[in-house]
Design an enzyme around this catalytic site. Structure first.
Site, PDB file in Angstrom:
ATOM      1  N   CYS A  90       1.023  -1.197  -0.074  1.00  0.00           N
ATOM      2  CA  CYS A  90      -0.024  -0.058   0.080  1.00  0.00           C
ATOM      3  C   CYS A  90       1.045   1.148  -0.051  1.00  0.00           C
ATOM      4  O   CYS A  90       1.793   1.241   0.649  1.00  0.00           O
ATOM      5  CB  CYS A  90      -0.862   0.021   1.231  1.00  0.00           C
ATOM      6  SG  CYS A  90      -2.205   1.262   1.458  1.00  0.00           S
TER       7      CYS A  90
ATOM      8  N   CYS B 209      -1.764   3.572   7.164  1.00  0.00           N
ATOM      9  CA  CYS B 209      -2.771   3.455   8.151  1.00  0.00           C
ATOM     10  C   CYS B 209      -2.447   2.923   9.413  1.00  0.00           C
ATOM     11  O   CYS B 209      -2.005   1.775   9.494  1.00  0.00           O
ATOM     12  CB  CYS B 209      -4.176   3.060   7.853  1.00  0.00           C
ATOM     13  SG  CYS B 209      -4.559   3.731   6.276  1.00  0.00           S
TER      14      CYS B 209
ATOM     15  N   TYR C  43      -3.892   1.661  12.073  1.00  0.00           N
ATOM     16  CA  TYR C  43      -4.820   0.567  12.550  1.00  0.00           C
ATOM     17  C   TYR C  43      -4.906  -0.665  11.548  1.00  0.00           C
ATOM     18  O   TYR C  43      -5.695  -1.547  11.699  1.00  0.00           O
ATOM     19  CB  TYR C  43      -6.259   1.135  12.691  1.00  0.00           C
ATOM     20  CG  TYR C  43      -6.810   1.615  11.794  1.00  0.00           C
ATOM     21  CD1 TYR C  43      -7.270   1.046  10.479  1.00  0.00           C
ATOM     22  CD2 TYR C  43      -7.238   3.002  11.744  1.00  0.00           C
ATOM     23  CE1 TYR C  43      -7.869   1.642   9.443  1.00  0.00           C
ATOM     24  CE2 TYR C  43      -7.780   3.523  10.764  1.00  0.00           C
ATOM     25  CZ  TYR C  43      -8.306   3.042   9.691  1.00  0.00           C
ATOM     26  OH  TYR C  43      -8.853   3.700   8.421  1.00  0.00           O
TER      27      TYR C  43
ATOM     28  N   CYS D 138     -21.914 -10.855   7.164  1.00  0.00           N
ATOM     29  CA  CYS D 138     -21.507 -12.246   7.584  1.00  0.00           C
ATOM     30  C   CYS D 138     -21.414 -12.331   9.150  1.00  0.00           C
ATOM     31  O   CYS D 138     -21.577 -13.292   9.828  1.00  0.00           O
ATOM     32  CB  CYS D 138     -20.215 -12.626   7.166  1.00  0.00           C
ATOM     33  SG  CYS D 138     -18.847 -11.489   7.215  1.00  0.00           S
TER      34      CYS D 138
ATOM     35  N   ASP E 261     -10.399 -12.462   5.210  1.00  0.00           N
ATOM     36  CA  ASP E 261      -9.330 -11.710   5.131  1.00  0.00           C
ATOM     37  C   ASP E 261      -8.665 -11.512   6.516  1.00  0.00           C
ATOM     38  O   ASP E 261      -7.686 -10.987   6.812  1.00  0.00           O
ATOM     39  CB  ASP E 261      -9.536 -10.519   4.242  1.00  0.00           C
ATOM     40  CG  ASP E 261     -10.410  -9.807   4.870  1.00  0.00           C
ATOM     41  OD1 ASP E 261     -11.586 -10.107   5.534  1.00  0.00           O
ATOM     42  OD2 ASP E 261     -10.633  -8.390   4.550  1.00  0.00           O
TER      43      ASP E 261
ATOM     44  N   CYS F 211     -29.241 -14.308  25.571  1.00  0.00           N
ATOM     45  CA  CYS F 211     -29.350 -12.859  25.277  1.00  0.00           C
ATOM     46  C   CYS F 211     -30.559 -12.659  24.157  1.00  0.00           C
ATOM     47  O   CYS F 211     -30.814 -13.320  23.374  1.00  0.00           O
ATOM     48  CB  CYS F 211     -27.964 -12.659  24.386  1.00  0.00           C
ATOM     49  SG  CYS F 211     -28.034 -10.569  23.974  1.00  0.00           S
TER      50      CYS F 211
END
Length: 375
Positions: free
Chosen positions: A18, A22, A24, A254, A276, A319
């Site tokens: 990249c 970034c 994070y 998902c 991923d 829950c």
């Protein structure tokens, strides 16, 4: 020919490479996973992906190009994608392409191609400049917001369909209403908010990650802005999935489903993984040049990976929101190596959000059901 269970491909033609750094980014460690200074998908691998995937009998074949930053491959790569898709697509076949990008490398020529091939382009923006530039920086540490806006203008100039992906961190979590309004002001009618859940080497949440309570408040703040006048105008992916679950009985995201076997990740090398967030050597399912897709769909490692999802914490079974949360994403259930039975670090936030918003969602679902009955 009998169709198989639908699945899409999330393809990383440059792996984690990249032009940004970034803070994070969860995928940067894959630069170590695949040694070398530069990772680029070969034409042989690209052709194998497209040829074999389009040979699988599906109603629709969905290619999602991601990174890293996939536009590092340049225009010629995407022109080659189009050539191969045209060559191998079955008669009457439906092929869709999506591209997730930081938008800083877009050119007029690439934008024209994306328009011509009807790509849906997701642009990563985390909010106004002072928020976005907290973590989304170049390798030397320079701000990127202005470059992103320039890339967005290039896409808009050529009529490319765009949506926005916003990563929710400590920087923007307290500013849900401001972020939502800002993204709307940029003309985005399709929003996706992704909680940043990353852990430091000790297993604690990273200092930039969003905590559960903050995540719930962010979603609630966005929800309050959205429900004023945007319930039928602005698509917020989490909200769409909730309504879809209430109306049709199945979510569209998902993390809200009870099985994780919904797509494959294909690395630049052709190696295939189940998600991923879980590109790990022990979860390798094979390679596109040596393994068939139907073979990988039935691979025990893949089946077992999907079966982890409903192995949620014992509290989840009691829950009120389990039907919507499904124990949350496996990635959010503690640091790497945690058992699937570990409670999501976002649990308290999800509970607060659902407690706040669910009456409105149920009312909206009933309204949609009445409309569907009259069609």
């Amino acid at each position: 020919m009998q169709r198989v269970r639908p699945f899409s491909l999330l393809i990383k033609p440059v792996s984690a490479d990249c032009n940004l750094r970034c803070r994070y980014c969860f995928y940067l460690d894959h630069l170590d996973f695949y040694p070398g200074k530069k990772h680029r998908m070969t034409d042989e691998t690209l052709e194998a992906i497209i040829r074999t995937y389009l040979s699988v009998p599906l109603h629709e074949h969905i290619f999602l190009w991601q990174g890293g930053e996939p536009t590092l491959m340049g225009l010629e790569f995407f022109e080659r994608v189009a050539e191969l898709q045209d060559r191998y697509s079955p008669p009457g076949g439906r092929v869709s392409n999506g591209l997730q990008t930081n938008a800083t490398l877009l050119t007029d020529e690439l934008a024209r191609h994306l328009k011509a091939r009807e790509y849906l382009v997701g642009v990563s923006i985390d909010g106004p400049p002072e928020i976005h530039d907290e973590y989304r920086l170049t390798a030397p540490g320079r701000a990127t917001h202005g470059q992103v806006i320039a890339g967005l203008e290039t896409l808009r100039k050529h009529g490319v369909e765009c949506n926005v992906l916003c990563v929710v961190t400590q920087a923007n979590a307290p500013h849900g209403k401001e972020v939502y309004r800002y993204l709307k002001s940029l003309g985005f009618d399709f929003h996706q908010y992704i909680p940043c859940v990353e852990f430091d080497p000790t297993g604690a949440l990273a200092d930039f990650a969003v905590e559960g309570e903050a995540w719930g408040q962010f979603l609630s703040d966005v929800f309050e802005e959205w429900r004023k006048s945007d319930t039928r105008r602005v698509s917020v992916r989490q909200f769409d999935s909730i309504v879809n679950k209430l109306v049709l009985g199945r979510p569209t995201l998902c993390p809200m489903d009870t099985n994780c076997c919904q797509y494959f990740v294909v690395e630049f090398s052709g190696d295939v993984y189940p998600c991923d967030f879980f590109v790990r050597s022990e979860l390798s399912l094979g390679n596109v040049r040596s393994h068939a897709w139907v073979e990988m769909l039935a691979e025990p490692k893949y089946v077992e990976f999907g079966a982890r999802k409903p192995r949620w914490h014992s509290d989840c079974q009691r829950c009120d929101y389990l039907e919507l949360c499904a124990g949350d994403c496996l990635k959010h259930r503690g640091p790497p190596g945690s058992a699937p039975e570990t409670k999501s670090v976002l649990c308290d936030g999800w509970k607060a959000f659902y407690s706040h918003s669910l009456p409105t969602f149920r009312s909206l679902a009933k309204e949609i059901e009445r409309e569907l009955r009259t069609v």
